[in-house]
Scaffold this motif. Structure first.
Motif, mmCIF file in Angstrom:
data_model
loop_
_atom_site.group_PDB
_atom_site.id
_atom_site.type_symbol
_atom_site.label_atom_id
_atom_site.label_comp_id
_atom_site.label_asym_id
_atom_site.label_seq_id
_atom_site.Cartn_x
_atom_site.Cartn_y
_atom_site.Cartn_z
ATOM 1 N N ALA A 161 0.830 -1.201 0.000
ATOM 2 C CA ALA A 161 0.000 0.000 0.000
ATOM 3 C C ALA A 161 0.868 1.256 0.000
ATOM 4 O O ALA A 161 1.844 1.321 0.751
ATOM 5 N N TYR A 210 -2.319 -3.591 2.071
ATOM 6 C CA TYR A 210 -3.769 -3.768 2.002
ATOM 7 C C TYR A 210 -4.150 -5.090 2.672
ATOM 8 O O TYR A 210 -3.457 -6.104 2.504
ATOM 9 N N LEU A 229 -6.404 -1.420 5.652
ATOM 10 C CA LEU A 229 -4.950 -1.555 5.747
ATOM 11 C C LEU A 229 -4.548 -2.293 7.020
ATOM 12 O O LEU A 229 -5.242 -2.242 8.027
#
Length: 352
Positions: free
Chosen positions: A180, A253, A278
């Motif tokens: 992420a 993620y 997350l």
């Protein structure tokens, strides 16, 4: 959870049936039957087969929750039982000042000045503590040990376990290509809203980070326990509402980690859109937060042990996770917090 049998056999890809000798098929079939009859060497039961782990050397079985320290998930790759693997006790990190300073990237000039004139540092810390104590229900900065050598020993205990687990020390969230990006860490996406860290508490957090950079370490010691594995003890009295540490590591993620068997992942963002949720993954980069143990929240005795709370905050628009003392903690007391948030998905019923 991945089937133990499938895990152990994933590297032994069978040949097509037409090419496999009958004798080998009979041998494999007998082996599978033997595995089905496997029982846990500790409790003697063959129940809960999905949590029965087989040693890759002696083929004896052990429930994940019967091992000490327990395992919360089937490990990836090969696994060896305590009898087949030597009892591992990491050697201590060399207590050499320059190596500790390099390991934690401590600012040398400030550290040297403190060693030469520690009284000035103690005076400044004492004053800052008095100011914070006047503010009702505000977070408090930790109070480092006055003894410089003792702080080196505290740092060495963490350096030892990080080295043993092949983990790099970091003291902030890290964003790695392929995971992420930082732009994904947006507190406004939290599905039920996120508590905003006040300016005063944000300043306290910044003070704690700055103290660590100067070598003024939190009064915490990492130790190895045969039942709980690596765990963290208070090396000095810690007041209620003191910032213990920030939970850090690689941000990814949740969708990328749903089948991950890591036992230390932390929720960072629970978004209304699940694809934007997350987690923090501390398996490659982390700090002492990774080694603070969880309680067994299925028992009253387990809940009594909790002395740290995990709180997610909105800090300047980003999600951050802090571990905070939930009551006064005595010197020598081990630190525990509840691994579960409102989702209550983490398996803690077998925690000691």
């Amino acid at each position: 959870m991945v089937s133990t049998m499938a895990l152990r056999k994933r590297t032994l890809a069978p040949k097509p049936i037409s090419e496999e000798p009958k004798s080998k098929k009979r041998s494999e079939s007998k082996k599978e039957e033997d595995y089905c009859d496997a029982c846990c060497e500790n409790c003697g039961s063959g129940n809960r087969a999905s949590e029965l782990l087989l040693c890759d050397k002696c083929d004896r079985g052990f429930h994940l929750f019967c091992l000490r320290p327990i395992l919360v998930a089937v490990p990836k790759g090969s696994w060896f039982c305590p009898s087949c693997s030597k009892d591992y006790k990491p050697t201590g990190f060399p207590l050499v000042q320059t190596k500790i300073v390099d390991f934690f990237r401590i600012k040398r000039s400030s550290s040297s000045a403190e060693k030469l004139n520690p009284d000035s540092q103690k005076k400044r810390r004492r004053n800052s503590g008095l100011v914070m104590s006047k503010k009702s229900r505000k977070l408090l900065p930790y109070n480092p040990s006055e003894d410089y050598i003792r702080r080196l020993e505290q740092m060495a205990s963490l350096a030892t376990v990080l080295t043993a687990t092949e983990t790099q020390f970091v003291n902030k969230l890290t964003y790695v290509p392929g995971m992420a990006p930082r732009s994904a860490n947006c507190a406004s996406l939290e599905r039920e809203g996120m508590q905003v860290l006040s300016k005063e508490d944000a300043e306290t957090l910044r003070l704690c980070k700055n103290m660590m950079e100067r070598g003024e370490w939190p009064p915490l010691m990492v130790v190895f326990d045969p039942l709980e594995g690596f765990t963290v003890e208070a090396d000095k009295y810690i007041r209620d509402l003191t910032i213990i540490t920030e939970y850090v590591g690689d941000v990814d993620y949740l969708r990328n980690r749903e089948n991950d068997d890591g036992d230390s992942m932390m929720t960072l963002l629970s978004a209304a859109d699940p694809s934007k949720s997350l987690v923090i993954c501390p398996d490659k980069r982390s700090n002492i937060a990774r080694f603070i143990n969880g309680i067994n929240n299925h028992t009253s005795d387990g809940k009594k042990k909790q002395n740290v709370k995990c709180v997610r905050f909105n800090v300047n628009g980003e999600c951050r996770v802090l571990l905070i003392a939930s009551r006064d903690i005595r010197k020598g007391e081990r630190l525990y917090y509840d691994y579960n948030g409102y989702e209550n998905e983490y398996p803690t019923e077998h925690f000691v």
